[in-house]
Design an enzyme around this catalytic site. Structure first.
Site, mmCIF file in Angstrom:
data_model
loop_
_atom_site.group_PDB
_atom_site.id
_atom_site.type_symbol
_atom_site.label_atom_id
_atom_site.label_comp_id
_atom_site.label_asym_id
_atom_site.label_seq_id
_atom_site.Cartn_x
_atom_site.Cartn_y
_atom_site.Cartn_z
ATOM 1 N N CYS A 235 1.284 -1.411 0.304
ATOM 2 C CA CYS A 235 0.064 0.295 -0.287
ATOM 3 C C CYS A 235 0.521 1.369 0.481
ATOM 4 O O CYS A 235 1.080 1.463 -0.937
ATOM 5 C CB CYS A 235 -1.197 -0.295 1.121
ATOM 6 S SG CYS A 235 -2.390 0.967 0.739
ATOM 7 N N ASP A 329 -8.674 -5.693 -5.449
ATOM 8 C CA ASP A 329 -8.609 -4.809 -5.117
ATOM 9 C C ASP A 329 -9.326 -3.483 -5.108
ATOM 10 O O ASP A 329 -9.172 -3.080 -5.751
ATOM 11 C CB ASP A 329 -6.698 -4.543 -4.924
ATOM 12 C CG ASP A 329 -6.417 -3.419 -3.750
ATOM 13 O OD1 ASP A 329 -7.086 -2.956 -3.148
ATOM 14 O OD2 ASP A 329 -4.910 -2.943 -4.219
ATOM 15 N N HIS A 363 -6.941 -6.500 -1.366
ATOM 16 C CA HIS A 363 -5.792 -5.326 -1.091
ATOM 17 C C HIS A 363 -4.608 -5.862 0.247
ATOM 18 O O HIS A 363 -3.585 -5.983 -0.304
ATOM 19 C CB HIS A 363 -6.478 -4.154 -0.374
ATOM 20 C CG HIS A 363 -5.336 -2.827 -0.186
ATOM 21 N ND1 HIS A 363 -4.710 -2.684 -1.629
ATOM 22 C CD2 HIS A 363 -4.913 -2.511 0.733
ATOM 23 C CE1 HIS A 363 -3.712 -1.295 -0.651
ATOM 24 N NE2 HIS A 363 -3.586 -1.470 0.174
#
Ligand SMILES: *[C@@H]1O[C@H](CO)[C@@H](O)[C@H](O)[C@H]1NC(C)=O
Length: 420
Positions: A235, A329, A363
């Site tokens: 991320c 995601d 994610h």
């Protein structure tokens, strides 16, 4: 009747598979398996699945399909990756990685139990220890210069390949991936960069010199190889990881899990260089039926002319980059970002970037058997964030990606790696 429930190994690393089987059941008996775990804050997670014994009264989770429950089909580790929080939007995170394992209790019931299992009596139970560190490993709290984190060293003199581990918007110090990776023979620094000790409470800018200081600290360590440092990142951390790959020549192997290819939200600063961020638009937030928010549409496209100046110069990277992308995601358009980075490398004649795409993965791609966290609370947001992912596909991605990450680091962090 003598039921025999066996789950082996009873104590193992959290990323190792467990073999679960039952013998001594009546032929074709329907059974329920339940797994439960309490995290260090007292949050409960559980899963269940229904199986049928064969004519010899046996069930083997490596061969037999679940007919219902939290998953269906043959999934030897389904009870682990389908663990769900009792309270919505909790994320399972191991905190103390050295002193204690997670304890997973497996219960067997000799019927199909749809209702609450709390009052039913299991016919057999076993408790499993799931560790995030291996025997002989060392954890060292790091407070050197400005660097704050925890360094994990495998047993022995080394020198070991050195890796820096970066999480994203969660902030603080997250250690479980670093310690687990270290259990596989790497020296890994879980590096905090905001909301920890005397670091800034919030991320106002990314100052790359801080990360360079951490890299140099590892390179100066007597138990760490001098040939270059690896980065594993997710991320916002993967945006920083990619920036490290671009600007720091000591970084030779970078894993970016569902990250960006440009600077977003806060500026990047490195010596005289300041990269302005691409802004995001709160009004593009979408509210999912679960009550969590989908934020992937809030970020502008780095391909837009106005945003070009914020795109990271991946072609300058000296080392290798492995992009890991979950195609479901829901937090970032990570596939678009990774494809753009790989295209940019290729347009400069470079084949140093590789992308692994996982259909159905969300994610938060973590080490194997970590339960899918579909949505959870995140600092700075008034609603939970949607991460996405289909449980079975996500679990398969985690197993595959973890192997690939280790192979990647072994190949490109070894001192004999090709300099060509
Ligand atoms: C019954 O299940 C056990 C464990 O999965 C397996 O080894 C055995 O071959 C099965 N027996 C039959 C008759 O299918």
């Amino acid at each position: 009747l003598m039921f025999q429930l066996t789950a082996t190994p009873a104590s193992a690393l959290a990323d190792e598979p467990v073999h679960i089987r039952v013998t001594g059941l009546p032929p074709f008996q329907m059974v329920t398996f339940k797994a439960s775990l309490k995290d260090e804050k007292g949050n409960l997670f559980h899963s269940k699945a229904f199986y049928r014994a064969n004519e010899t009264g046996k069930v083997d989770l490596e061969q037999d399909p679940a007919f219902g429950g939290d998953y269906v089909g043959v999934h030897p580790m389904g009870l682990f990756w389908s663990l769900k929080p009792e309270r919505a939007f909790q994320r399972l995170l191991k905190q103390d990685v050295m002193a204690s394992p997670f304890l997973v209790t497996l219960d067997l019931y000799d019927s199909v139990c749809f209702q609450d299992l709390a009052t039913a009596q299991p016919t057999a139970s076993q408790t499993l220890q799931r560790w995030f560190s291996g025997p002989g490993m060392q954890r060292m709290q790091i407070r050197e210069g400005r660097v704050r984190g925890a360094l994990f060293l495998p047993p022995g003199e080394g020198p070991f390949p050195g890796v820096i581990d970066l999480f994203g918007g969660i902030g603080g110090l997250v250690e479980f991936r670093a310690s687990l990776l270290s259990a596989h023979g790497f020296a890994v620094l879980a590096l905090a960069y905001f909301a920890y000790e005397d670091l800034p409470k919030q991320l106002q800018e990314v100052e790359l010199e801080y990360f360079e200081e951490a890299v140099n600290l590892l390179l100066a360590h007597p138990k760490i190889q001098k040939s270059g440092i690896g980065v594993i990142s997710v991320c916002k951390g993967a945006e920083i990881g990619l920036a490290m790959a671009c600007y720091l020549k000591q970084v030779v192997a970078t894993v970016c899990i569902n990250g960006f290819n440009a600077i977003f939200t806060v500026p990047l600063r490195y010596k005289d260089l300041v990269v302005k961020p691409i802004h995001s638009f709160k009004e593009h937030i979408q509210i999912h039926v679960s009550g969590a928010v989908r934020i992937c549409h809030c970020m502008e496209d780095p391909r837009d002319e106005l945003n070009r100046q914020s795109v990271l110069p991946v072609e300058k990277a000296q080392g290798r980059i492995l992009f890991i992308v979950g195609e479901n995601d829901e937090c970032l358009n990570s596939r678009v970002y990774a494809e753009q980075a790989v295209d940019q490398l290729q347009s400069h004649g470079k084949s140093s970037g590789r992308m692994l795409m996982y259909p159905g993965a969300g994610h938060l791609i973590e080490p194997p058997y970590a339960p899918l966290c579909y949505a959870s609370w995140s600092p700075g947001f008034s609603r939970p964030i949607l991460w996405g992912g289909d449980p079975a596909a996500h679990a398969a991605a985690q197993e595959h990606a973890w192997e690939e990450i280790q192979k990647f680091f072994r190949q490109y962090l070894s001192p004999t790696r090709s300099k060509l």
